[in-house]
Design a protein around this motif. Sequence first.
Motif, PDB file in Angstrom:
ATOM      1  N   GLU A  99      45.251  26.530  49.943  1.00 25.47           N
ATOM      2  CA  GLU A  99      43.953  25.952  49.584  1.00 25.47           C
ATOM      3  C   GLU A  99      43.073  26.968  48.859  1.00 25.47           C
ATOM      4  OE1 GLU A  99      40.063  23.821  51.704  1.00 25.47           O
ATOM      5  OE2 GLU A  99      41.795  24.432  52.901  1.00 25.47           O
ATOM      6  N   THR A 100      43.078  28.216  49.316  1.00 30.45           N
ATOM      7  CA  THR A 100      42.207  29.232  48.736  1.00 30.45           C
ATOM      8  C   THR A 100      42.609  29.570  47.307  1.00 30.45           C
ATOM      9  OG1 THR A 100      41.792  30.188  50.922  1.00 30.45           O
ATOM     10  CG2 THR A 100      41.319  31.586  49.006  1.00 30.45           C
ATOM     11  N   PHE A 101      43.896  29.752  47.070  1.00 29.83           N
ATOM     12  CA  PHE A 101      44.344  30.085  45.726  1.00 29.83           C
ATOM     13  C   PHE A 101      44.349  28.871  44.815  1.00 29.83           C
ATOM     14  CE2 PHE A 101      45.661  33.915  47.834  1.00 29.83           C
ATOM     15  CZ  PHE A 101      45.685  34.886  46.837  1.00 29.83           C
ATOM     16  N   GLY A 102      44.552  27.688  45.392  1.00 28.45           N
ATOM     17  CA  GLY A 102      44.507  26.458  44.626  1.00 28.45           C
ATOM     18  C   GLY A 102      45.364  26.509  43.378  1.00 28.45           C
ATOM     19  N   THR A 103      44.753  26.203  42.254  1.00 27.86           N
ATOM     20  CA  THR A 103      45.470  26.190  40.983  1.00 27.86           C
ATOM     21  C   THR A 103      45.277  27.479  40.188  1.00 27.86           C
ATOM     22  OG1 THR A 103      43.594  25.097  39.895  1.00 27.86           O
ATOM     23  CG2 THR A 103      45.315  23.677  40.829  1.00 27.86           C
ATOM     24  N   LEU A 104      44.687  28.498  40.794  1.00 26.62           N
ATOM     25  CA  LEU A 104      44.501  29.764  40.096  1.00 26.62           C
ATOM     26  C   LEU A 104      45.843  30.355  39.706  1.00 26.62           C
ATOM     27  CD1 LEU A 104      41.788  31.588  42.265  1.00 26.62           C
ATOM     28  CD2 LEU A 104      41.463  30.567  40.006  1.00 26.62           C
ATOM     29  N   SER A 105      45.948  30.817  38.473  1.00 22.42           N
ATOM     30  CA  SER A 105      47.154  31.532  38.074  1.00 22.42           C
ATOM     31  C   SER A 105      47.124  32.913  38.717  1.00 22.42           C
ATOM     32  CB  SER A 105      47.214  31.679  36.558  1.00 22.42           C
ATOM     33  OG  SER A 105      46.239  32.621  36.116  1.00 22.42           O
ATOM     34  N   PRO A 106      48.292  33.554  38.877  1.00 22.49           N
ATOM     35  CA  PRO A 106      48.301  34.907  39.432  1.00 22.49           C
ATOM     36  C   PRO A 106      47.448  35.888  38.633  1.00 22.49           C
ATOM     37  CG  PRO A 106      50.509  33.985  39.487  1.00 22.49           C
ATOM     38  CD  PRO A 106      49.664  33.037  38.697  1.00 22.49           C
ATOM     39  N   VAL A 107      47.387  35.698  37.313  1.00 23.10           N
ATOM     40  CA  VAL A 107      46.583  36.588  36.471  1.00 23.10           C
ATOM     41  C   VAL A 107      45.095  36.380  36.744  1.00 23.10           C
ATOM     42  CG1 VAL A 107      45.946  37.135  34.095  1.00 23.10           C
ATOM     43  CG2 VAL A 107      48.347  36.744  34.683  1.00 23.10           C
ATOM     44  N   THR A 108      44.668  35.121  36.769  1.00 26.49           N
ATOM     45  CA  THR A 108      43.260  34.824  37.057  1.00 26.49           C
ATOM     46  C   THR A 108      42.893  35.308  38.451  1.00 26.49           C
ATOM     47  OG1 THR A 108      43.336  32.884  35.618  1.00 26.49           O
ATOM     48  CG2 THR A 108      41.542  32.992  37.224  1.00 26.49           C
ATOM     49  N   ALA A 109      43.775  35.080  39.406  1.00 24.90           N
ATOM     50  CA  ALA A 109      43.516  35.555  40.768  1.00 24.90           C
ATOM     51  C   ALA A 109      43.451  37.073  40.818  1.00 24.90           C
ATOM     52  CB  ALA A 109      44.584  35.032  41.721  1.00 24.90           C
ATOM     53  N   ARG A 146      39.370  40.915  44.718  1.00 24.99           N
ATOM     54  CA  ARG A 146      38.469  41.358  45.791  1.00 24.99           C
ATOM     55  C   ARG A 146      37.670  40.191  46.357  1.00 24.99           C
ATOM     56  NH1 ARG A 146      37.814  46.855  46.473  1.00 24.99           N
ATOM     57  NH2 ARG A 146      38.710  48.203  44.859  1.00 24.99           N
ATOM     58  N   GLU A 147      37.247  39.271  45.484  1.00 27.26           N
ATOM     59  CA  GLU A 147      36.494  38.113  45.956  1.00 27.26           C
ATOM     60  C   GLU A 147      37.365  37.217  46.827  1.00 27.26           C
ATOM     61  OE1 GLU A 147      36.628  39.213  42.903  1.00 27.26           O
ATOM     62  OE2 GLU A 147      34.588  39.482  42.130  1.00 27.26           O
ATOM     63  N   ILE A 148      38.615  37.029  46.422  1.00 25.32           N
ATOM     64  CA  ILE A 148      39.539  36.213  47.213  1.00 25.32           C
ATOM     65  C   ILE A 148      39.800  36.885  48.553  1.00 25.32           C
ATOM     66  CG2 ILE A 148      41.879  35.305  47.327  1.00 25.32           C
ATOM     67  CD1 ILE A 148      41.761  35.028  44.256  1.00 25.32           C
ATOM     68  N   GLU A 149      39.999  38.187  48.531  1.00 24.99           N
ATOM     69  CA  GLU A 149      40.231  38.918  49.772  1.00 24.99           C
ATOM     70  C   GLU A 149      39.066  38.717  50.738  1.00 24.99           C
ATOM     71  OE1 GLU A 149      42.028  43.253  50.625  1.00 24.99           O
ATOM     72  OE2 GLU A 149      39.991  43.314  49.797  1.00 24.99           O
ATOM     73  N   LEU A 171      47.077  43.941  38.876  1.00 23.24           N
ATOM     74  CA  LEU A 171      47.498  43.189  37.701  1.00 23.24           C
ATOM     75  C   LEU A 171      47.537  41.695  37.997  1.00 23.24           C
ATOM     76  CD1 LEU A 171      48.610  43.448  34.765  1.00 23.24           C
ATOM     77  CD2 LEU A 171      50.900  43.452  35.780  1.00 23.24           C
ATOM     78  N   ILE A 172      48.208  41.318  39.068  1.00 23.20           N
ATOM     79  CA  ILE A 172      48.216  39.917  39.492  1.00 23.20           C
ATOM     80  C   ILE A 172      48.009  39.865  40.999  1.00 23.20           C
ATOM     81  CG2 ILE A 172      49.745  39.240  37.596  1.00 23.20           C
ATOM     82  CD1 ILE A 172      51.945  38.842  39.709  1.00 23.20           C
ATOM     83  N   TYR A 173      47.567  38.717  41.467  1.00 19.44           N
ATOM     84  CA  TYR A 173      47.317  38.493  42.883  1.00 19.44           C
ATOM     85  C   TYR A 173      47.771  37.078  43.182  1.00 19.44           C
ATOM     86  CZ  TYR A 173      44.651  39.261  47.268  1.00 19.44           C
ATOM     87  OH  TYR A 173      44.263  39.478  48.569  1.00 19.44           O
ATOM     88  N   THR A 174      48.572  36.929  44.204  1.00 22.41           N
ATOM     89  CA  THR A 174      49.082  35.616  44.541  1.00 22.41           C
ATOM     90  C   THR A 174      49.363  35.583  46.039  1.00 22.41           C
ATOM     91  OG1 THR A 174      50.752  33.942  43.968  1.00 22.41           O
ATOM     92  CG2 THR A 174      51.481  36.240  44.001  1.00 22.41           C
ATOM     93  N   TRP A 175      50.132  34.606  46.471  1.00 25.52           N
ATOM     94  CA  TRP A 175      50.489  34.543  47.883  1.00 25.52           C
ATOM     95  C   TRP A 175      51.908  33.999  48.002  1.00 25.52           C
ATOM     96  CZ3 TRP A 175      51.730  30.061  50.717  1.00 25.52           C
ATOM     97  CH2 TRP A 175      51.534  28.856  50.038  1.00 25.52           C
ATOM     98  N   LYS A 176      52.491  34.244  49.123  1.00 20.67           N
ATOM     99  CA  LYS A 176      53.819  33.717  49.385  1.00 20.67           C
ATOM    100  C   LYS A 176      53.983  33.461  50.865  1.00 20.67           C
ATOM    101  CE  LYS A 176      57.378  36.593  49.044  1.00 20.67           C
ATOM    102  NZ  LYS A 176      57.817  36.829  50.440  1.00 20.67           N
ATOM    103  N   THR A 177      54.843  32.524  51.186  1.00 16.43           N
ATOM    104  CA  THR A 177      55.222  32.308  52.568  1.00 16.43           C
ATOM    105  C   THR A 177      56.024  33.517  53.038  1.00 16.43           C
ATOM    106  OG1 THR A 177      55.398  29.945  52.075  1.00 16.43           O
ATOM    107  CG2 THR A 177      56.372  30.712  54.149  1.00 16.43           C
TER     108      THR A 177
END
Length: 329
Positions: A276-286, A291-294, A238-244
Amino acid sequence: MTPHASLRNVAPDMLAVDTATFFGLEAVSRIRRNAWIGLTERSYLPKALDPRSDWVAMVAAPAFRMLAETGVEVRDFCTIGTGAGLDALAAIEILGAQNIVVLDLHEDVVRQARRNILDNVIFKSQVTLFSAAGDLLAPVADEQLRLDLIYENLPNIPLGDGDDLAVGQTSATFVAKRREPIPHFVSGALVALHWLALRQAVPMLRPGGRVLSSIGGRIPIATMLRLAEEAGYAGEILIYTWKTQSEPEEVIGGYATWQNRGAGPFHFYPAAVLEETFGTLSPVTAGAQAREIERALVPHRLDAVAALDALRRGMSIGHTVAVLESRKD
């Protein structure tokens, strides 16, 4: 205003939360904007100073916003592992949920979460709240619930020898020994509780109901999707993001221990690379590009042992996060 500005310590066991800011909203109408959140010794602590480490602010709330924006109706909502109850408050505000079930392992945590929810709902007559302590969905197994949405954010790391879940804050760990059979691909990925929650949820969901599983992306997306499929659902990210990585020494160290025992491998990344990889992508867009980001992150992967070494050398370490949506047809 960024999420870290939405929290401030007001007492050793209390937090003041600007809920609109914390949930990424312009305003709130169902819950108090200036909420007071009480904590117990075993409550999961909202990450006031490091919002990239907070699961509700960075994971649950964006997932709920996406469901709301796509017109998903959620009247009956359950959260497993509620902690301080902020995920339930988010569901009330964002999804308009009215019948709320909050579950956690410890009675004191559940009792305080219930108080937090009731103290911060504006129209109490519009919300029915059931709360119980216990293992996963076991406290409501005999309640004949029919739910629209179950949200879970469950621990992955089996408890170490000599550790005690009854002592202190142990939200990253769980008791490994289970009565239920666990498939090898599940145990090897340290996602046993997510699997069990999915299996237990099947009879409690209405047709078309959903389970949202917040899973730290230290394992492949393909493994997450397999969880849903083999538990009997249609699954997607559903969403893809990152966290510290929060509690990094403890958590990365736990993964390293289990990796050395043959589990995994588990994937971490330099936080700067993730940013840097996620940049300004929203979690929904990501999420649509997960799979491409992975694949793009593969050259930067650190397994758990390497990540622990990098952490101890001063590097900020993060990981991806996915919300797995498992739909009951």
